[in-house]
Structures are given as C-alpha cells and as structure tokens.
Motif scaffolding. Structure first.
Motif, PDB file in Angstrom:
ATOM      1  N   ILE A 103       0.842  -1.190   0.000  1.00 46.96           N
ATOM      2  CA  ILE A 103       0.000   0.000   0.000  1.00 46.96           C
ATOM      3  C   ILE A 103       0.876   1.238   0.000  1.00 46.96           C
ATOM      4  CG2 ILE A 103      -1.973  -1.109   1.086  1.00 46.96           C
ATOM      5  CD1 ILE A 103      -1.139  -0.044   3.734  1.00 46.96           C
ATOM      6  N   SER A 104       0.302   2.346  -0.373  1.00 45.77           N
ATOM      7  CA  SER A 104       1.057   3.580  -0.574  1.00 45.77           C
ATOM      8  C   SER A 104       1.737   4.035   0.707  1.00 45.77           C
ATOM      9  CB  SER A 104       0.115   4.685  -1.072  1.00 45.77           C
ATOM     10  OG  SER A 104       0.769   5.930  -1.086  1.00 45.77           O
ATOM     11  N   ASP A 109      -4.806   9.129   5.895  1.00 48.76           N
ATOM     12  CA  ASP A 109      -5.807  10.011   6.494  1.00 48.76           C
ATOM     13  C   ASP A 109      -6.490   9.262   7.637  1.00 48.76           C
ATOM     14  OD1 ASP A 109      -7.714  11.838   7.164  1.00 48.76           O
ATOM     15  OD2 ASP A 109      -8.842  11.695   5.273  1.00 48.76           O
ATOM     16  N   ILE A 110      -6.232   9.700   8.855  1.00 51.22           N
ATOM     17  CA  ILE A 110      -6.806   9.022  10.016  1.00 51.22           C
ATOM     18  C   ILE A 110      -7.846   9.882  10.737  1.00 51.22           C
ATOM     19  CG2 ILE A 110      -4.745   7.615  10.366  1.00 51.22           C
ATOM     20  CD1 ILE A 110      -3.939   9.518  12.628  1.00 51.22           C
ATOM     21  N   THR A 111      -8.232  10.997  10.111  1.00 50.32           N
ATOM     22  CA  THR A 111      -9.134  11.938  10.781  1.00 50.32           C
ATOM     23  C   THR A 111     -10.510  11.346  11.038  1.00 50.32           C
ATOM     24  OG1 THR A 111      -9.732  12.887   8.620  1.00 50.32           O
ATOM     25  CG2 THR A 111      -7.949  13.962   9.862  1.00 50.32           C
ATOM     26  N   GLU A 112     -10.941  10.410  10.190  1.00 50.20           N
ATOM     27  CA  GLU A 112     -12.272   9.836  10.337  1.00 50.20           C
ATOM     28  C   GLU A 112     -12.263   8.496  11.063  1.00 50.20           C
ATOM     29  OE1 GLU A 112     -14.965  11.530   9.529  1.00 50.20           O
ATOM     30  OE2 GLU A 112     -13.664  13.170   8.867  1.00 50.20           O
ATOM     31  N   LEU A 113     -11.113   8.062  11.537  1.00 48.85           N
ATOM     32  CA  LEU A 113     -11.035   6.768  12.211  1.00 48.85           C
ATOM     33  C   LEU A 113     -11.570   6.857  13.635  1.00 48.85           C
ATOM     34  CD1 LEU A 113      -7.475   5.520  11.149  1.00 48.85           C
ATOM     35  CD2 LEU A 113      -9.689   5.009  10.091  1.00 48.85           C
ATOM     36  N   PRO A 114     -12.092   5.761  14.161  1.00 42.06           N
ATOM     37  CA  PRO A 114     -12.535   5.769  15.561  1.00 42.06           C
ATOM     38  C   PRO A 114     -11.359   5.991  16.506  1.00 42.06           C
ATOM     39  CG  PRO A 114     -12.561   3.545  14.663  1.00 42.06           C
ATOM     40  CD  PRO A 114     -12.315   4.459  13.503  1.00 42.06           C
ATOM     41  N   THR A 115     -11.621   6.554  17.663  1.00 45.12           N
ATOM     42  CA  THR A 115     -10.558   6.807  18.637  1.00 45.12           C
ATOM     43  C   THR A 115     -10.114   5.539  19.341  1.00 45.12           C
ATOM     44  OG1 THR A 115     -12.208   7.317  20.331  1.00 45.12           O
ATOM     45  CG2 THR A 115     -11.323   9.170  19.053  1.00 45.12           C
ATOM     46  N   ASN A 231       5.334   3.726   9.147  1.00 46.34           N
ATOM     47  CA  ASN A 231       4.209   4.646   8.991  1.00 46.34           C
ATOM     48  C   ASN A 231       3.112   4.292   9.995  1.00 46.34           C
ATOM     49  OD1 ASN A 231       1.899   6.059   8.084  1.00 46.34           O
ATOM     50  ND2 ASN A 231       2.699   6.113   5.989  1.00 46.34           N
ATOM     51  N   GLU A 232       3.093   4.969  11.131  1.00 47.85           N
ATOM     52  CA  GLU A 232       2.120   4.650  12.177  1.00 47.85           C
ATOM     53  C   GLU A 232       0.705   5.027  11.783  1.00 47.85           C
ATOM     54  OE1 GLU A 232       2.857   4.603  16.353  1.00 47.85           O
ATOM     55  OE2 GLU A 232       4.810   5.581  16.064  1.00 47.85           O
ATOM     56  N   GLN A 233       0.558   6.058  10.962  1.00 49.31           N
ATOM     57  CA  GLN A 233      -0.778   6.414  10.497  1.00 49.31           C
ATOM     58  C   GLN A 233      -1.354   5.299   9.626  1.00 49.31           C
ATOM     59  OE1 GLN A 233       1.875   8.670  10.259  1.00 49.31           O
ATOM     60  NE2 GLN A 233       1.200   9.620  12.174  1.00 49.31           N
ATOM     61  N   ALA A 234      -0.512   4.731   8.765  1.00 46.61           N
ATOM     62  CA  ALA A 234      -0.962   3.619   7.918  1.00 46.61           C
ATOM     63  C   ALA A 234      -1.268   2.389   8.753  1.00 46.61           C
ATOM     64  CB  ALA A 234       0.099   3.302   6.863  1.00 46.61           C
ATOM     65  N   GLN A 236      -2.311   2.394  11.936  1.00 41.94           N
ATOM     66  CA  GLN A 236      -3.580   2.653  12.627  1.00 41.94           C
ATOM     67  C   GLN A 236      -4.761   2.482  11.676  1.00 41.94           C
ATOM     68  OE1 GLN A 236      -3.893   6.480  14.565  1.00 41.94           O
ATOM     69  NE2 GLN A 236      -6.085   6.230  14.957  1.00 41.94           N
ATOM     70  N   LYS A 237      -4.618   3.006  10.466  1.00 39.15           N
ATOM     71  CA  LYS A 237      -5.703   2.898   9.486  1.00 39.15           C
ATOM     72  C   LYS A 237      -5.964   1.435   9.122  1.00 39.15           C
ATOM     73  CE  LYS A 237      -7.059   4.770   4.945  1.00 39.15           C
ATOM     74  NZ  LYS A 237      -8.282   5.484   5.413  1.00 39.15           N
ATOM     75  N   SER A 238      -4.897   0.667   8.982  1.00 39.86           N
ATOM     76  CA  SER A 238      -5.061  -0.752   8.660  1.00 39.86           C
ATOM     77  C   SER A 238      -5.747  -1.503   9.793  1.00 39.86           C
ATOM     78  CB  SER A 238      -3.696  -1.377   8.352  1.00 39.86           C
ATOM     79  OG  SER A 238      -3.117  -0.807   7.202  1.00 39.86           O
ATOM     80  N   ILE A 239      -5.341  -1.229  11.025  1.00 34.66           N
ATOM     81  CA  ILE A 239      -5.993  -1.868  12.169  1.00 34.66           C
ATOM     82  C   ILE A 239      -7.476  -1.536  12.190  1.00 34.66           C
ATOM     83  CG2 ILE A 239      -6.135  -1.964  14.684  1.00 34.66           C
ATOM     84  CD1 ILE A 239      -3.100  -1.414  14.742  1.00 34.66           C
ATOM     85  N   ALA A 240      -7.795  -0.269  11.971  1.00 32.15           N
ATOM     86  CA  ALA A 240      -9.189   0.173  12.049  1.00 32.15           C
ATOM     87  C   ALA A 240     -10.043  -0.401  10.925  1.00 32.15           C
ATOM     88  CB  ALA A 240      -9.246   1.695  12.027  1.00 32.15           C
ATOM     89  N   GLU A 241      -9.480  -0.507   9.730  1.00 30.83           N
ATOM     90  CA  GLU A 241     -10.285  -0.858   8.564  1.00 30.83           C
ATOM     91  C   GLU A 241     -10.150  -2.318   8.135  1.00 30.83           C
ATOM     92  OE1 GLU A 241     -10.244   3.604   6.544  1.00 30.83           O
ATOM     93  OE2 GLU A 241      -9.160   1.956   5.562  1.00 30.83           O
ATOM     94  N   VAL A 242      -9.039  -2.955   8.496  1.00 27.76           N
ATOM     95  CA  VAL A 242      -8.801  -4.330   8.050  1.00 27.76           C
ATOM     96  C   VAL A 242      -9.111  -5.335   9.153  1.00 27.76           C
ATOM     97  CG1 VAL A 242      -7.057  -5.968   7.227  1.00 27.76           C
ATOM     98  CG2 VAL A 242      -7.077  -3.607   6.368  1.00 27.76           C
ATOM     99  N   GLY A 243      -8.508  -5.124  10.326  1.00 31.39           N
ATOM    100  CA  GLY A 243      -8.639  -6.069  11.429  1.00 31.39           C
ATOM    101  C   GLY A 243      -7.297  -6.274  12.097  1.00 31.39           C
ATOM    102  N   PRO A 244      -7.100  -7.368  12.826  1.00 33.80           N
ATOM    103  CA  PRO A 244      -5.820  -7.645  13.466  1.00 33.80           C
ATOM    104  C   PRO A 244      -4.679  -7.688  12.438  1.00 33.80           C
ATOM    105  CG  PRO A 244      -7.511  -9.087  14.345  1.00 33.80           C
ATOM    106  CD  PRO A 244      -8.126  -8.380  13.168  1.00 33.80           C
TER     107      PRO A 244
END
Length: 329
Positions: A103-104, A109-115, A231-234, A236-244
């Motif tokens: 992935i890139s 963009d993590i602004t819309e991710l859950p806290t 890339n910690e933002q990537a 976090q986004k992967s955890i939120a949108e993909v899973g473990p």
C-alpha cells in the motif's frame, strides 16, 4: 530497610543470596513449578532471580513516581537472564520477499477513524497462544492476522495450526522453533492453498516432520500486504479498517521480559532491529497515553492476560510499525 546478603563460597565461584527473599523465592518456585536438577543449579537461578527482582522493584519505584508509563512484575521468566530469554523467544527473522501487493507510503488520512478499536470484542481474535520453549512467535503472529480475516469473510473464528507452518514452510525461509517471518508464512499458505486447523495439527512446541493434510485446511489467503515501513498512520488505518495486523518489534530489553501492565515505552528500543513477532488487535488511549493493543505468545500469565499495550505515535517506538503486514482472503 537494610538488605542482608548471604554469600556462599563454592569451589569455582561465590553466590550471594538475600535471606529476606527466601519466602518470595519459594513462592516463585511453587507458582511456576520449578524443580532444579541440583543445589548448584538452584543457587545459580536464585541469583539471577534476585537480580531481576531488584531490577523490577527499581523500575516500579520510578513508575510509581511518574517516570514510566508501565510496570513490571515477577513472572515465569524471572529466573532467566535477558540473554537466555532472547535466545528462546526473540526469533523473528527479517528477510526479503517480493510481495504480491503493498500500500502507498503516503501519509494516511486518520481523521475519520474511531478513537478506539478492539477486534477482540467483535470476535476476530482467538485465544492467547503459549509458544513454550520454542520460538514460534512468527507463526502465531501470521495466523492471528489470518484468523481475523477468515472470520471477517466467513463469520467463523477458526484457530489455525502454527505447527503446520513450523514443520512445512522451510522452503519459504522459515526455521521452525529457530525463527521465521510472517510474510514467509503467508507465502507458504498462498502457495500451499491453505493451512490446517489447530485441532487437526496441534502445536507441540518443537520442530517436526510436515504432516499437512488437505482435508484439514482451515483457511486460505489470496495475497498479502506490507504496510509502509515506519508509517504509524498507515498502521492505525489498517488496524481500524482491516482487522488484526501482524507486527514485529524490538523485544530485546529486560523491561519487555517482565512487563505486567501499562503502556510500554522503552527509550532503549531500536525501530530497525526487530527480533520478536506478535499481532496488533486494536488501539486506544490509556491514562492519556496512546497505545496499540498487542496479543503476545507467552500465555495468559504474561502482561495483561497475555497482552501488552505498545506505545503509539511515539516515533515508532520499538519498531511497532516497521514491518507490519496482513493477508487478504
């Protein structure tokens, strides 16, 4: 309190023990079923245990005064030196394979991710494994991510066979109890068109002959993805949108060996010297400190019921975002 130390002079060395710790030592042996082969071995282990005991107490004094965000405790590794612990359990081996997808590396963009995210509550995460005296962290890490993706697709949580990976994926670059890599495990599963279930191919904490059976396949994958290095933002986004997500860290410091609670931040960690694998199952904030919730491989009596909260957004501490990846089923 004055600390009394009793030193015993033997033929080749001097052993210094603390009589005030006799009760704690006996309790440790009872708790973790220690039966040493000789008095000499027990004295040696007692001295190691006392040194670790002192280290743990000194760390916790600083933690109580706000100098650390995590605490340590006497656990089943307390009669091991850090060198011994690392030799057995830190067996992540970094190698290079051409991946089918990545992935890139752009800032995610993590602004819309859950806290807060906790995939355990959604049924994506299986029981905490216990690798025993075998360096199978890489296998349990890969399977933890695959089990989550299999659940996401089928609605069924199936515990998959780490022993299958240990016995059968040498051609892909893994070494059983002597270490391996999650991407190499994913590569094997992709080429093999599946991995067996834990029930059909149980974990034995030792290397063995490959006994894969097509009829016992519990999950497959079509490809696997590397998250951009560091890339910690990537992540976090992967955890939120993909899973473990499969992750790897620098677990070489004694503080990791005795972690018991809190958000683990180790200033002596290296972000590019990874030696241990695990699986990130979520993230959140604890006592105003951001963390990743990470499932370990040491059983329920390590850390927080088998989990450790790794620091998040602290300059990729311990390399948590250096080599993370996940499969796609």
């Amino acid at each position: 309190m004055l600390k009394v130390i009793l030193c015993l002079s033997l033929v080749s060395s001097t052993w210094c023990l603390t009589p005030e710790l006799n009760e704690e030592w006996e309790q440790f042996k009872a708790d973790y079923v220690r039966d040493y082969k000789s008095d000499l071995e027990e004295r040696e282990r007692r001295e190691i245990w006392e040194a670790n005991y002192d280290y743990i107490n000194e760390h916790n004094k600083l933690a109580d005064s706000g100098h650390h965000t995590f605490w340590l405790g006497v656990n089943k590794f307390a009669d091991m030196t850090n060198e011994e612990f690392r030799k057995v359990h830190n067996t992540y081996r970094k190698t290079v394979h051409k991946l089918t997808e990545s992935i890139s590396n752009r800032r995610a963009d993590i602004t819309e991710l859950p806290t807060e995210v906790d995939w355990r509550k959604k049924g994506y995460v299986g029981p905490v494994p216990n690798e025993g005296q075998c360096g199978a962290c890489w296998a349990f890490s890969a399977l933890g991510a695959l089990e989550g993706q299999h659940f996401k697709k089928t609605g069924k949580l199936v515990t998959l066979s780490a022993q299958n990976l240990m016995d059968c994926s040498q051609k892909e670059g893994n070494y059983g109890c002597e270490g391996g890599l999650m991407d190499s495990a994913f590569l094997y599963i992709k080429k093999n068109n599946g991995v067996d279930t834990e029930v059909s191919y149980p974990y034995k904490a030792m290397n063995g002959k490959c006994q894969f059976k097509r009829a016992d396949v519990g999950a497959t994958l079509s490809r696997y993805v590397d998250i951009p290095k560091g890339n910690e933002q990537a992540l976090q986004k992967s955890i939120a949108e993909v899973g473990p997500i499969s992750t790897a860290i620098d677990a070489s410091n004694p503080s990791f060996q005795f972690y018991t609670k809190g958000v683990y931040y180790e200033p002596n960690c290296k972000s590019d010297q990874l030696d241990h694998a695990n699986v990130a199952t979520g993230y959140g904030v604890y006592n105003n400190t951001e963390y990743y919730m990470v499932r370990e491989v040491f059983g329920l009596d390590y850390g927080m019921n088998g989990y450790i909260m790794m620091s998040r957004n602290r300059n990729n501490n311990c390399g948590i975002a250096t080599a993370s990846s996940y499969p796609i089923v």
